[in-house]
Scaffold this active site. Structure first.
Site, PDB file in Angstrom:
ATOM      1  N   LEU A 230       9.707   7.442  -9.163  1.00 41.30           N
ATOM      2  CA  LEU A 230       9.831   7.046 -10.565  1.00 41.30           C
ATOM      3  C   LEU A 230       8.638   6.202 -10.999  1.00 41.30           C
ATOM      4  CD1 LEU A 230      11.497   6.749 -13.215  1.00 41.30           C
ATOM      5  CD2 LEU A 230      12.565   4.728 -12.182  1.00 41.30           C
ATOM      6  N   GLU A 264      13.108  15.974  -1.564  1.00 41.04           N
ATOM      7  CA  GLU A 264      14.536  16.213  -1.756  1.00 41.04           C
ATOM      8  C   GLU A 264      14.848  16.493  -3.223  1.00 41.04           C
ATOM      9  OE1 GLU A 264      18.767  13.721  -1.353  1.00 41.04           O
ATOM     10  OE2 GLU A 264      16.937  12.989  -0.390  1.00 41.04           O
TER      11      GLU A 264
END
Length: 661
Positions: A230, A264
């Site tokens: 992020l 992932e």
């Protein structure tokens, strides 16, 4: 009547949770009241439900503030009115504070003065872990900024509680976000901080972070997997995402125990970033040279990408296809055909396996058992599916070719603006379909021009529309806002949604089209010079009433400079008023107008296409006419977000970048 009144009144107590929430990273007390330091969530359904709405308040504002370094937290709400259960059959307001506070670690503040007082402690904050890299932008200018990237583990003193506060940002920006089990010592953390000047010294502000888990890879290797990634909105589009990913890569490159690095459940945005970074890195490898790309994918590429960059085989193949597409001359029939066949051979592998399985079952089962056990596709169906798969993939690779280069590099932006300058239009693909992203794109080269329609505007079919654009009706070719003192020079439209609900294969309509008005005007000048002269010399009044305000301005349809060169087109049959001219000029004017209109509507003049979600179209509003075909708004769900820009800003940055690059 009373029931209808109550229902309408209840609607005023429903708030969009994304619009209600204000997030801030506060560096100094002034930031609390400064709207420019506010940023919005991309999602809120993980707190407020799938509808992303809050019931029970009018003019609701939620404040979730963090100090920029330590991440001390403040949560507060204000509102004009709260729903009265006695008045509305027991209806009660949603527990906003409870919903958010349940996700915050203990210690958050609800008193704003207490929160502001903690800013004095920011000067003692230092980043956690080991400094891995530094990164600067705008070097040598007044806007120069410096960033530092660190790695650490959960054992770092004070980091456990810091991470508890940091991970709360995931709820607003990462879909299906979950908090990780930090007690597992195989987690690694990577953090970005801005080092900024303050009171004669320096302080640090968090910009983003990533988590990586060290998985075991049989028999004796380790396979790191990037789990969370992020970059916070105030720091996006600065190249920090690419730098963070490269830092993660570099931290493992020299470790011979690392097999490769995986990801992932990557989001679309992260996939774009990863493709960009991996492509840039693989370009430097000998096995990915332009000559070898045209020879096809091979084991040398797999080995070199894994050994030197820790890229796994699947991603190495994807990068190969992206780079070969970039290296392919699409105008060369044979070269382009060779590329398509190469990709389709890979896409066909599952069908080959299906055929092999079918042959094995044929030997073991009778025809009736075979039909009930396995359904196979025909050759025609396989070819059709292959074509669809390939086209989707090529569109994706085209997106990689444009959107990231525009947003992450000056060279890419310069090339995109050059296309806009030369042709009057440029298309950017692969832009995330999040409301407000159009503003981020514009900020790369200019400022959004606020108009009577707002900073941005939404083009979506409405049940009770105030404007023809907000219907499914056919929109003829036009330029916008000719009734203003100066019509906006640049318009942008970002497709957020375009869905054929029925999907029965027939044309759903809603086809966008563009026409180069300069080309049409120059055709008129060459073939109908009298008509050209009339349209360039006759002033026409354009007028409209917007939200009770009247706008009016006079322009010729065709504007020219002193040498007769076409400089602007003003054309809109919905806002053009009756011609105010002597009687003997009326017929010649409308005859000339008709000639231009006929030329504009000629099929050979039009560039027509369907805007797909993620497409961002920019065009010169004083040169290019735009419109769309009709569509059934009960069948097609279509949402565009638009804005305007002063074209001189765009041209100034284009000239600057052209000289710089």
């Amino acid at each position: 009547m009373e029931g209808s009144y109550k229902k309408n009144l209840l609607q005023t107590f429903i708030t969009d949770s994304n619009e209600a929430l204000d997030l801030k990273l506060v560096r100094e007390p002034f930031d609390v009241e400064n709207d420019e330091t506010t940023f919005k969530p991309e999602m809120s359904h993980q707190i407020f439900g799938e509808n992303e709405s809050i019931f029970g308040y009018q003019n609701l504002k939620i404040s979730l503030y963090y100090t920029a370094g330590k991440l001390n937290t403040y949560l507060g709400i204000t509102y004009k009115a709260e729903v009265d259960p006695k008045q509305f059959d027991g209806a009660i307001a949603d527990d906003v504070m409870g919903a958010i506070s349940a996700k915050l670690p203990p210690g958050y503040m609800t008193n704003l003065d207490d929160f502001v007082a903690t800013l004095n402690k920011e000067q003692t904050f230092k980043p956690f872990g080991e400094l891995l890299s530094t990164y600067s932008i705008n070097k040598g200018s007044a806007t120069e900024r410096h960033f530092q990237l660190y790695s650490c583990t959960i054992e770092e003193i004070g980091f456990r509680s810091y991470h508890e506060r940091l991970q709360t940002f995931l709820l607003w920006y990462v879909d299906a976000a979950s908090f990780i089990d930090v007690d597992d010592d195989r987690w690694r953390f990577y953090l970005i901080f801005e080092k900024y000047p303050c009171d004669g010294g320096h302080r640090y502000a968090i910009c983003g972070y990533a988590t990586v888990y060290l998985y075991f890879a049989y028999p004796n290797k380790t396979r790191p997997r990037i789990s969370q990634f992020l970059v916070l909105p105030p720091f996006q589009r600065l190249g920090l995402g690419a730098e963070l990913l490269n830092v993660i890569y570099r931290s493992f490159l020299k470790d011979s125990n690392i097999l490769d690095i995986t990801v992932e459940d990557p989001s679309e945005e992260f996939t774009r970033l990863r493709d960009f970074v991996d492509s840039q890195n693989c370009k430097k490898l000998p096995s990915f040279s332009k000559e070898k790309l045209h020879q096809g994918f091979n084991a040398e590429m797999v080995d070199e990408a894994q050994r030197d960059l820790k890229i796994n085989k699947k991603q190495a193949r994807r990068v190969y296809e992206i780079l070969r597409f970039q290296a392919t001359n699409l105008a060369d029939f044979e070269e382009y055909r060779a590329y398509r066949l190469d990709v389709k051979r890979r896409l066909n592998i599952p069908y080959q396996k299906e055929a092999s399985d079918y042959k094995k079952l044929q030997k073991a089962l009778n025809p009736e058992e075979l039909r009930s056990t396995l359904s196979t596709s025909t050759k025609e169906q396989r070819i059709e599916n292959l074509d669809k798969q390939y086209q989707m993939l090529e569109n994706e690779y085209r997106n990689r070719r444009t959107s990231l280069s525009v947003m992450e590099s000056d060279k890419g932006l310069a090339l995109w603006l050059e296309m806009f300058h030369r042709f009057g239009t440029a298309l950017l693909r692969g832009v995330p379909t999040t409301k407000g992203k159009i503003i981020e794109v514009v900020k790369r080269f200019a400022y959004v021009k606020e108009t009577s329609y707002g900073v941005t505007f939404d083009v979506v079919a409405e049940p009770d529309p105030e404007h023809l654009a907000y219907t499914g009706t056919h929109l003829h070719h036009h330029t916008d806002m000719n009734y203003r003192e100066k019509s906006p020079g640049m318009q942008l439209l970002h497709c957020l949604k375009s869905t054929d609900i029925k999907g029965d294969g027939s044309d759903p309509g809603g086809l966008s089209f563009l026409v180069d008005g300069f080309r049409a005007a120059n055709w008129l000048k060459e073939n109908e010079p009298a008509a050209f002269h009339i349209l360039s010399a006759t002033p026409v009044r354009f007028q409209i009433s917007v939200n009770g305000m009247k706008f009016s301005q006079t322009w010729p349809i065709i504007c020219t400079d002193n040498e007769g060169k076409v400089t602007e087109i003003h054309y809109n049959n919905r806002t053009m008023g009756p011609l105010q001219a002597p009687t003997h000029l009326i017929t010649p004017f409308y005859h000339s107008y008709h000639l231009l209109t006929e030329k504009i509507r000629t099929e050979s003049m039009q560039f027509a296409f369907h805007l797909a979600p993620g497409d961002l179209l920019a065009f010169n509003n004083r040169r290019v006419l735009h419109g769309r075909t009709s569509f059934d708004d009960t069948r097609v769900s279509r949402h565009l977000e638009g804005c305007y820009v002063d074209i001189d800003e765009t041209m100034a940055i284009y000239d600057f970048l052209r000289n710089k690059v």
